[in-house]
Design a protein around this motif. Structure first.
Motif, PDB file in Angstrom:
ATOM      1  N   MET A   1      -6.571   5.237  -6.111  1.00 22.12           N
ATOM      2  CA  MET A   1      -7.875   5.232  -6.055  1.00 22.12           C
ATOM      3  C   MET A   1      -8.720   4.571  -5.540  1.00 22.12           C
ATOM      4  O   MET A   1     -10.037   5.277  -5.190  1.00 22.12           O
ATOM      5  CB  MET A   1      -7.812   6.125  -7.263  1.00 22.12           C
ATOM      6  N   ILE A   2      -8.903   3.315  -6.014  1.00 26.94           N
ATOM      7  CA  ILE A   2      -9.930   2.218  -5.046  1.00 26.94           C
ATOM      8  C   ILE A   2      -9.716   2.103  -4.006  1.00 26.94           C
ATOM      9  O   ILE A   2     -10.878   2.393  -3.507  1.00 26.94           O
ATOM     10  CB  ILE A   2      -9.632   0.849  -5.907  1.00 26.94           C
ATOM     11  N   MET A   3      -8.177   2.861  -3.253  1.00 27.61           N
ATOM     12  CA  MET A   3      -8.343   2.371  -1.799  1.00 27.61           C
ATOM     13  C   MET A   3      -8.575   3.337  -1.300  1.00 27.61           C
ATOM     14  O   MET A   3      -9.433   3.534   0.119  1.00 27.61           O
ATOM     15  CB  MET A   3      -6.724   2.151  -1.710  1.00 27.61           C
ATOM     16  N   ASP A   4      -8.907   4.366  -1.839  1.00 29.21           N
ATOM     17  CA  ASP A   4      -9.973   5.727  -1.174  1.00 29.21           C
ATOM     18  C   ASP A   4     -11.079   6.122  -1.462  1.00 29.21           C
ATOM     19  O   ASP A   4     -11.372   5.768  -0.404  1.00 29.21           O
ATOM     20  CB  ASP A   4      -9.528   6.718  -2.194  1.00 29.21           C
ATOM     21  N   TYR A   5     -11.777   5.204  -2.354  1.00 29.93           N
ATOM     22  CA  TYR A   5     -13.281   4.773  -2.603  1.00 29.93           C
ATOM     23  C   TYR A   5     -13.341   3.732  -1.536  1.00 29.93           C
ATOM     24  O   TYR A   5     -14.785   4.249  -0.550  1.00 29.93           O
ATOM     25  CB  TYR A   5     -13.151   4.432  -3.906  1.00 29.93           C
ATOM     26  N   TRP A   6     -12.465   3.026  -0.567  1.00 31.74           N
ATOM     27  CA  TRP A   6     -12.694   1.847  -0.329  1.00 31.74           C
ATOM     28  C   TRP A   6     -12.216   2.294   1.801  1.00 31.74           C
ATOM     29  O   TRP A   6     -12.919   1.778   2.498  1.00 31.74           O
ATOM     30  CB  TRP A   6     -12.151   0.768  -0.544  1.00 31.74           C
ATOM     31  N   SER A   7     -11.606   3.331   1.826  1.00 32.78           N
ATOM     32  CA  SER A   7     -11.391   4.239   2.864  1.00 32.78           C
ATOM     33  C   SER A   7     -12.323   4.450   3.401  1.00 32.78           C
ATOM     34  O   SER A   7     -13.403   4.877   2.663  1.00 32.78           O
ATOM     35  CB  SER A   7     -10.149   4.874   2.618  1.00 32.78           C
ATOM     36  N   GLU A   8     -12.206   5.282   4.792  1.00 35.63           N
ATOM     37  CA  GLU A   8     -13.226   6.399   5.496  1.00 35.63           C
ATOM     38  C   GLU A   8     -13.041   7.704   4.414  1.00 35.63           C
ATOM     39  O   GLU A   8     -14.381   8.525   4.943  1.00 35.63           O
ATOM     40  CB  GLU A   8     -12.831   7.033   6.767  1.00 35.63           C
ATOM     41  N   LYS A   9     -12.176   8.107   3.548  1.00 34.19           N
ATOM     42  CA  LYS A   9     -12.871   8.750   2.605  1.00 34.19           C
ATOM     43  C   LYS A   9     -13.950   8.870   2.196  1.00 34.19           C
ATOM     44  O   LYS A   9     -14.348   9.902   1.321  1.00 34.19           O
ATOM     45  CB  LYS A   9     -11.599   9.673   1.979  1.00 34.19           C
ATOM     46  N   ARG A  10     -13.929   8.257   1.856  1.00 34.54           N
ATOM     47  CA  ARG A  10     -14.713   7.282   0.587  1.00 34.54           C
ATOM     48  C   ARG A  10     -14.576   8.446  -0.606  1.00 34.54           C
ATOM     49  O   ARG A  10     -16.307   8.673  -1.530  1.00 34.54           O
ATOM     50  CB  ARG A  10     -15.972   7.976   0.915  1.00 34.54           C
ATOM     51  N   LEU A  11     -13.562   9.019  -1.017  1.00 42.18           N
ATOM     52  CA  LEU A  11     -13.644   9.553  -2.510  1.00 42.18           C
ATOM     53  C   LEU A  11     -13.557   9.194  -3.505  1.00 42.18           C
ATOM     54  O   LEU A  11     -13.239   7.283  -3.888  1.00 42.18           O
ATOM     55  CB  LEU A  11     -12.046   9.741  -2.608  1.00 42.18           C
TER      56      LEU A  11
ATOM     57  N   ALA B   1       0.626  -1.779  -0.120  1.00 40.68           N
ATOM     58  CA  ALA B   1      -0.072  -0.293  -0.570  1.00 40.68           C
ATOM     59  C   ALA B   1       0.896   1.373   0.047  1.00 40.68           C
ATOM     60  O   ALA B   1       0.712   2.326  -0.999  1.00 40.68           O
ATOM     61  CB  ALA B   1      -1.483  -0.111   1.434  1.00 40.68           C
ATOM     62  N   GLU B   2       1.903   1.323   1.082  1.00 38.85           N
ATOM     63  CA  GLU B   2       2.895   2.302   0.944  1.00 38.85           C
ATOM     64  C   GLU B   2       3.387   2.786  -0.746  1.00 38.85           C
ATOM     65  O   GLU B   2       3.367   3.391  -1.189  1.00 38.85           O
ATOM     66  CB  GLU B   2       4.095   2.171   1.835  1.00 38.85           C
ATOM     67  N   HIS B   3       3.772   1.723  -1.311  1.00 45.28           N
ATOM     68  CA  HIS B   3       4.276   1.733  -2.576  1.00 45.28           C
ATOM     69  C   HIS B   3       2.881   1.755  -3.624  1.00 45.28           C
ATOM     70  O   HIS B   3       3.665   3.294  -4.124  1.00 45.28           O
ATOM     71  CB  HIS B   3       4.717   0.193  -3.330  1.00 45.28           C
ATOM     72  N   ILE B   4       2.273   1.577  -3.541  1.00 47.37           N
ATOM     73  CA  ILE B   4       0.766   2.244  -4.232  1.00 47.37           C
ATOM     74  C   ILE B   4       1.120   3.619  -4.308  1.00 47.37           C
ATOM     75  O   ILE B   4       0.864   5.049  -5.168  1.00 47.37           O
ATOM     76  CB  ILE B   4       0.165   1.257  -4.410  1.00 47.37           C
ATOM     77  N   GLY B   5       1.070   3.628  -2.556  1.00 53.25           N
ATOM     78  CA  GLY B   5       0.567   5.602  -2.424  1.00 53.25           C
ATOM     79  C   GLY B   5       1.487   6.143  -2.760  1.00 53.25           C
ATOM     80  O   GLY B   5       1.205   7.632  -3.198  1.00 53.25           O
ATOM     81  N   ARG B   6       2.261   5.439  -3.381  1.00 57.88           N
ATOM     82  CA  ARG B   6       4.019   6.867  -4.171  1.00 57.88           C
ATOM     83  C   ARG B   6       3.447   7.395  -5.233  1.00 57.88           C
ATOM     84  O   ARG B   6       4.078   8.423  -6.087  1.00 57.88           O
ATOM     85  CB  ARG B   6       4.915   6.109  -3.658  1.00 57.88           C
ATOM     86  N   ARG B   7       2.731   6.485  -5.665  1.00 59.84           N
ATOM     87  CA  ARG B   7       1.897   6.476  -7.412  1.00 59.84           C
ATOM     88  C   ARG B   7       0.903   6.997  -7.564  1.00 59.84           C
ATOM     89  O   ARG B   7      -0.271   7.151  -8.113  1.00 59.84           O
ATOM     90  CB  ARG B   7       1.657   4.968  -8.330  1.00 59.84           C
ATOM     91  N   ARG B   8       0.014   7.703  -6.446  1.00 62.25           N
ATOM     92  CA  ARG B   8      -1.171   7.882  -6.311  1.00 62.25           C
ATOM     93  C   ARG B   8      -1.197   9.700  -6.644  1.00 62.25           C
ATOM     94  O   ARG B   8      -0.609  10.521  -6.744  1.00 62.25           O
ATOM     95  CB  ARG B   8      -1.641   8.478  -5.142  1.00 62.25           C
ATOM     96  N   HIS B   9      -2.140   9.619  -7.734  1.00 67.50           N
ATOM     97  CA  HIS B   9      -2.359  11.137  -8.287  1.00 67.50           C
ATOM     98  C   HIS B   9      -4.239  11.127  -8.394  1.00 67.50           C
ATOM     99  O   HIS B   9      -4.465  10.112  -8.903  1.00 67.50           O
ATOM    100  CB  HIS B   9      -1.955  10.579  -9.586  1.00 67.50           C
ATOM    101  N   VAL B  10      -4.940  11.546  -7.639  1.00 63.50           N
ATOM    102  CA  VAL B  10      -6.383  12.034  -8.004  1.00 63.50           C
ATOM    103  C   VAL B  10      -6.969  12.463  -8.985  1.00 63.50           C
ATOM    104  O   VAL B  10      -6.532  13.536  -9.152  1.00 63.50           O
ATOM    105  CB  VAL B  10      -6.576  12.841  -6.789  1.00 63.50           C
ATOM    106  N   GLU B  11      -8.074  12.408  -9.456  1.00 64.59           N
ATOM    107  CA  GLU B  11      -9.176  12.478 -10.666  1.00 64.59           C
ATOM    108  C   GLU B  11      -8.783  13.945 -10.603  1.00 64.59           C
ATOM    109  O   GLU B  11      -8.983  14.580  -9.551  1.00 64.59           O
ATOM    110  CB  GLU B  11      -9.693  11.720 -11.171  1.00 64.59           C
ATOM    111  N   GLN B  12      -9.042  14.736 -11.758  1.00 68.00           N
ATOM    112  CA  GLN B  12      -8.692  16.535 -11.421  1.00 68.00           C
ATOM    113  C   GLN B  12     -10.351  16.431 -11.161  1.00 68.00           C
ATOM    114  O   GLN B  12     -10.168  17.332 -10.665  1.00 68.00           O
ATOM    115  CB  GLN B  12      -8.466  17.161 -12.940  1.00 68.00           C
ATOM    116  N   GLY B  13     -11.021  15.728 -11.569  1.00 66.23           N
ATOM    117  CA  GLY B  13     -12.445  16.118 -11.068  1.00 66.23           C
ATOM    118  C   GLY B  13     -13.554  15.713  -9.737  1.00 66.23           C
ATOM    119  O   GLY B  13     -13.957  16.032  -9.307  1.00 66.23           O
ATOM    120  N   ILE B  14     -12.180  14.938  -9.280  1.00 69.40           N
ATOM    121  CA  ILE B  14     -12.860  14.939  -7.738  1.00 69.40           C
ATOM    122  C   ILE B  14     -12.340  15.851  -6.722  1.00 69.40           C
ATOM    123  O   ILE B  14     -11.890  15.304  -5.441  1.00 69.40           O
ATOM    124  CB  ILE B  14     -13.244  13.590  -7.664  1.00 69.40           C
TER     125      ILE B  14
END
Length: 415
Positions: free
Chosen positions: A255-265, A220-233
Motif C-alpha cells: 500500500m505504501i508503494m501505491d501511495y508513492w506511485s503515480e496512482k497516489r492511492l 516488489a513483485e513478491h510484495i505485490g502478490r500480497r497486495r490487499h487494498v483497504e476497503q475504504g479506498i
C-alpha cells in the motif's frame, strides 16, 4: 486546578555535542528545511517533493530501483515494514546475527510467526561469507536478513556477494543499514540485495522519524502478490494479490508503494516536515559528494581510534571490520564509566554512549558521524574524555590523544 507555568515553558534544550552512537546533532540546513510550510498530501508541489526524494536516495543506496522512498517512522519502522511485508507466518528466515540489532530482527520475526534460523558471530566479530553460504544450504530460507553496521558492537558486516548467495538459493535478501547510510558505502545493486532500509539520525545528520527504503523489482513483485487494498479506498476493478495479506496496515509496503506511485492511492498522511528533512539530508550528502563523505567519516573514525589508543585505552572489536562512524573502547579498570559520561555531559556538554547486553558497563561507544564527523569535534571529545578520566585518577599521557588524532587525519582533507 492551577498548573505551574514553568512546566510548560518553551523548549530550550542544552546545546550538547552528541558524540554517541546516534542520534547525533542535525545539520542546521535540515532543521531549517523542517520549518517550511506544510502542504496538502496531494498538492502537486508535495508530490513533486516526493518524487525528488525518490531520485535523491537512489545514489545514496547505490541503486536504480524504482521503489526508493520513505517509510514514515523511525528507522525501526523501515525494518518492520520490510520484514512484515516480505515474510509470511511459517516462512523460514535466516538471520545473520552479530549484535543487538541482529537480535532485534529475530524479535520482529518471532512476532510475525517466522521460522527463524541464525548464523552468528561473537560480539566484536562479523560472520564470514562462507558460513552464511553454509547456513543457507542447511536451512533453505525464503528470506535472509542481516545488519550492515551494528552500533552495539561497532562492527560492519561485509556484503560483497551476499545478495548473489541468496539469489542462487532462491531467497530474498534484506539489509538494515540504519547506522551506515550516508557514512559508509551502500551498493544495493552491486550487492544484489532486495531491500535495504536506513534512518536519518546517524550519518545522514537528520532527526529520527523517517526511514529511507529501497526495494528491488524482485522484492516488489513478491510484495505485490500480497497486495490487499483497504476497503475504504477501493474502487471498481481493483484486484488483490493471491498471497496472504500483510500482517500490518501501517507497515504494508504494497500500500505504501501505491501511495508513492503515480496512482497516489491514499495510505496515510505523509509526514511532511520529515520528508523535507529527508530531502535536505540527501541534498547535503550528494552536494558534498558521496566518496568525499565516506572519506570524511573514515578519517573521523581513524582519528578517534588513534586518539583513544594514545590515551592507553583498548579499542573494542576487530579492526578489519570496524564501522567508520562508531568506535567502541573498553572502560579502564577502576574507572566509573557512568561517572565519566556524566562528567562529560555536565562539564563539557558532550554525550558519549553506553553499551548493551554482554558489553554493558564494559565499553563506551563514541560516534563521529554526519554533521559531527569533523576534526574539531573529534578533538574536543578526546580532550574532554582525557580530562574526565584524569578526574577519576586514571593516569594517561597528557595531550597525546589530540596529537595522535590530528596526525591520523589526512593532511589537506576538509574537516
Amino acid at each position: 486546578m492551577s498548573l505551574d507555568p514553568h512546566l510548560f515553558g518553551e523548549i530550550d534544550p542544552p546545546q550538547r555535542l552528541l558524540m554517541g552512537p546516534g542520534p547525533i546533532n542535525a545539520h542546521p540546513r535540515v532543521l531549517r528545511a523542517m520549518s517550511a510550510d506544510l502542504l496538502g498530501q496531494f498538492d502537486p508541489e508535495m508530490t513533486g517533493f516526493m518524487n525528488q526524494v525518490m531520485a535523491l536516495y537512489r545514489p545514496i543506496f547505490g541503486t536504480q530501483n524504482r521503489w526508493t522512498m520513505l517509510v514514515d517512522g523511525t528507522a525501526r519502522a523501515g525494518i518492520e515494514a520490510a520484514l512484515v511485508s516480505l515474510v509470511s507466518p511459517g516462512d523460514v528466515v535466516l538471520v545473520v546475527n552479530f549484535g543487538r540489532f541482529g537480535l532485534l530482527l529475530t524479535e520482529i520475526l518471532q512476532r510475525i510467526g517466522a521460522i527463524i534460523e541464525t548464523v552468528e558471530a561473537p560480539w566484536g566479530e562479523v560472520v564470514p561469507m562462507d558460513r552464511i553460504a553454509d547456513a543457507i544450504a542447511r536451512c533453505h530460507p525464503k528470506i535472509v536478513a542481516t545488519i550492515h553496521g551494528d552500533t552495539s558492537t561497532t562492527m560492519a558486516q561485509p556484503l560483497e556477494g551476499f545478495g548473489e548467495l541468496c539469489r542462487q538459493a532462491g531467497a530474498l535478501s534484506y539489509v538494515d543499514a540504519t547506522a551506515t547510510i550516508g557514512g559508509m558505502e551502500l551498493a544495493a545493486d552491486r550487492w544484489d540485495v532486495d531491500i535495504v532500509t536506513g534512518g536519518l539520525q546517524k550519518c545522514l545528520g537528520g532527526p529520527s522519524g523517517s526511514a529511507p527504503i529501497t526495494i528491488s523489482d524482485r522484492a516488489a513483485e513478491h510484495i505485490g502478490r500480497r497486495r490487499h487494498v483497504e476497503q475504504g479506498i477501493r474502487s471498481a476493478g481493483m484486484v488483490d494479490g493471491a498471497g496472504p495479506r500483510i500482517g500490518s496496515n501501517y507497515f504494508d509496503l504494497a500500500m505504501i508503494m501505491d501511495y508513492w506511485s503515480e496512482k497516489r492511492l491514499n495510505h496515510h498522511t505523509e509526514a511532511t516536515s520529515m520528508l523535507y528533512a529527508a530531502r535536505e539530508c540527501a541534498r547535503i550528502a550528494l552536494g558534498e559528494g558521496l566518496e568525499a563523505r565516506y572519506a570524511r567519516h573514515a578519517s573521523a573514525g581513524r582519528a578517534m581510534t588513534a586518539g583513544l589508543r594514545a590515551m592507553g585505552l583498548t579499542v573494542f572489536g576487530d579492526d578489519r571490520y570496524r564501522m567508520t562512524n562508531v568506535t567502541g573502547v573498553y572502560i579502564p579498570d577502576g574507572v566509573d564509566g557512568e561517572g565519566v559520561r556524566k562528567a562529560m555531559r555536565e562539564l563539557f556538554e558532550i554525550e558519549i554512549g553506553t553499551a548493551f547486553g554482554p558489553l554493558q558497563s564494559k565499553i563506551w561507544r563514541i560516534g563521529a558521524m554526519g554533521y559531527n564527523a569533523m576534526k574539531h569535534k573529534v578533538l574536543l571529545t578526546l580532550a574532554a574524555l582525557e580530562s574526565c578520566l584524569r578526574m577519576q585518577g586514571f593516569a594517561l599521557p597528557a595531550g597525546e590523544a589530540v596529537t595522535a588524532a590530528i596526525g591520523a587525519w589526512p593532511e589537506g582533507q576538509g574537516a
